[in-house]
Design an enzyme around this catalytic site. Sequence first.
Site, mmCIF file in Angstrom:
data_model
loop_
_atom_site.group_PDB
_atom_site.id
_atom_site.type_symbol
_atom_site.label_atom_id
_atom_site.label_comp_id
_atom_site.label_asym_id
_atom_site.label_seq_id
_atom_site.Cartn_x
_atom_site.Cartn_y
_atom_site.Cartn_z
ATOM 1 N N LYS A 142 0.808 -1.147 -0.030
ATOM 2 C CA LYS A 142 -0.064 -0.133 -0.043
ATOM 3 C C LYS A 142 0.736 1.152 -0.327
ATOM 4 O O LYS A 142 1.970 1.163 0.755
ATOM 5 C CB LYS A 142 -0.772 -0.073 1.338
ATOM 6 C CG LYS A 142 -1.799 1.223 1.377
ATOM 7 C CD LYS A 142 -2.829 1.020 2.536
ATOM 8 C CE LYS A 142 -4.011 2.132 2.540
ATOM 9 N NZ LYS A 142 -4.957 2.155 3.658
ATOM 10 N N SER B 166 -9.853 1.946 2.475
ATOM 11 C CA SER B 166 -8.954 2.741 1.564
ATOM 12 C C SER B 166 -8.020 1.809 0.973
ATOM 13 O O SER B 166 -7.471 2.514 -0.095
ATOM 14 C CB SER B 166 -8.305 3.714 2.384
ATOM 15 O OG SER B 166 -7.371 3.121 3.264
ATOM 16 N N SER C 176 -10.394 -0.167 6.516
ATOM 17 C CA SER C 176 -9.642 -0.023 5.449
ATOM 18 C C SER C 176 -8.981 -1.301 4.927
ATOM 19 O O SER C 176 -8.421 -1.548 3.814
ATOM 20 C CB SER C 176 -8.624 1.079 5.478
ATOM 21 O OG SER C 176 -9.402 2.256 5.018
HETATM 22 N N1 GLN Z 1 -13.515 4.361 5.671
HETATM 23 C C1 GLN Z 1 -12.773 4.962 6.625
HETATM 24 C C2 GLN Z 1 -12.617 6.380 6.748
HETATM 25 O O1 GLN Z 1 -12.753 7.098 5.515
HETATM 26 C C3 GLN Z 1 -11.719 4.021 7.089
HETATM 27 C C4 GLN Z 1 -10.585 4.460 6.542
HETATM 28 C C5 GLN Z 1 -9.171 3.679 6.914
HETATM 29 O O2 GLN Z 1 -9.415 2.596 7.708
HETATM 30 N N2 GLN Z 1 -8.183 4.093 6.559
HETATM 31 O O3 GLN Z 1 -11.978 6.904 7.614
#
Ligand code: GLN
Length: 493
Positions: free
Chosen positions: A80, A158, A182
């Site tokens: 990532k 994400s 995410s």
């Molecule tokens: N979807 C969540 C957010 O937008 C989680 C994102 C994540 O876990 N990095 O904050």
Amino acid sequence: MTSSLTELSIAAASEALRARKFSARELTQAHVDAIAALDSQLNAFITQTPELALAGADQADAALSRGDAGKLAGIPLGIKDLFCTTGVRTTAASRILGHFVPPYESTVTANLLRDGAVFLGKTNLDEFAMGSSNESSAFGPVTNPWSPPGKALVPGGSSGGSAAAVSAGLAMGATGTDTGGSIRQPASLCGIAGMKPTYGRCSRYGVVAFASSLDHPGPFGRSVADCATLLGSMAGFDPKDSTSADRAVPDFAAACARGVKGLRIGVPREYRQDGMAQEIDALWEQGLAWLRDAGATVVDVSLPHTKYGLAAYYIVAPAEASSNLARYDGVRFGLRGQTNGDLDDLYELTRAEGFGEEVQRRILIGTYVLSAGYYDAYYTRAQKVRALILRDFTEAFGQVDALLTPTTPNAAFAQGEKVDDPVTMYLNDVFTVPADLAGIPAMSVPAGLDGAGLPLGLQVMGRPFDEETVFAVGAAIEKSAGFTARPRLRAGV
Ligand code: GLN
């Protein structure tokens, strides 16, 4: 041969590499070719590093012939693009870090390299990991490999690039980070396994910070066992991260074979939501039946503060983000706006040009909830809710060994469908954020398909530092589900 090389499990590939059935170079080349063939459609990678990957594969081949190869020797992975990698651009999918080349390696990626893993490149994500659909990336959206012809679905976010790459056979595994879901949400939407370990299990050193008290690095794999193998390598105490846990790393892969006989599995009734798709509810029931058949006892538990989890998360996470992102001011590194010398202008211009809309929204929310007049009303209260959520879990784990829920309230949705409605987008995280707020281990296991043929995952949550039970339950579900479906867009097809 080439296409079957992109279908293997990590265990099978490692065994074949050691038996010299094929070389690490051949295995890496098959993945490099798959990326070349498919990534123009998927956009799973922000930066591809085929030369570095092949050089790494040659080193793995040398170590394999010498007999001193690490446990991930020659296994090609996606990283990532939030993990700093020495000499390889690390963007966090943001314009503000668009040209940032880190002079150091994150601990998690250093651990994987120590064990001989090969890095194929840096995978796409929502900007600074803020999002649930990968649509906030400054490098364009990722397409879910399960998309039907003529319709682009989101891979989740994400860590959407990592999930799409592993699902489509462009990488054997990948790293992700889970701050509010995410890892688990994109794993569920892409039909693969993803594990968020206990907070502190994997070092955050060298991972671009989103919300430091919530950021959890973890692995993606096509199977529960692959996740366990990767986590075994990624995890471990790190003096460079003050929140890293000084705990021995158990043999996670061995835990996958433990079975669930005698385990008590809790069903948190607050996760049964009005309006949840019937097929998700049915899959949940099916998952519980599988665990019962495998010898576990299923009991109802209550996590009464679940309903406040999402609201608390969307205060705590932006608050920490607004503080963490203050460092991107155009002075020390990253993008610098062109001004006539005024410092305030420099800050303003750099941040207006460098950050996308969602990141700016988070900074505004975070600054607001931390401001003098609202701190107690929002931030302090959210922290209290967080403590109550942790207490709910602690009480539940007094009665049960693990919890089973759906991972997401819906399957993959179309690109563009929710992007203009942040609150609807945030609702994607309703089942995943509580485990982040509490710091407990949780994983998503592919368990079935919906009526449209899209994958759905089930979530297993466990006690702090008891990833082994989570893996055991996850592997039992995987075995009963017999999930073998593969996406339409995949290597070798
Ligand atoms: N979807 C969540 C957010 O937008 C989680 C994102 C994540 O876990 N990095 O904050």
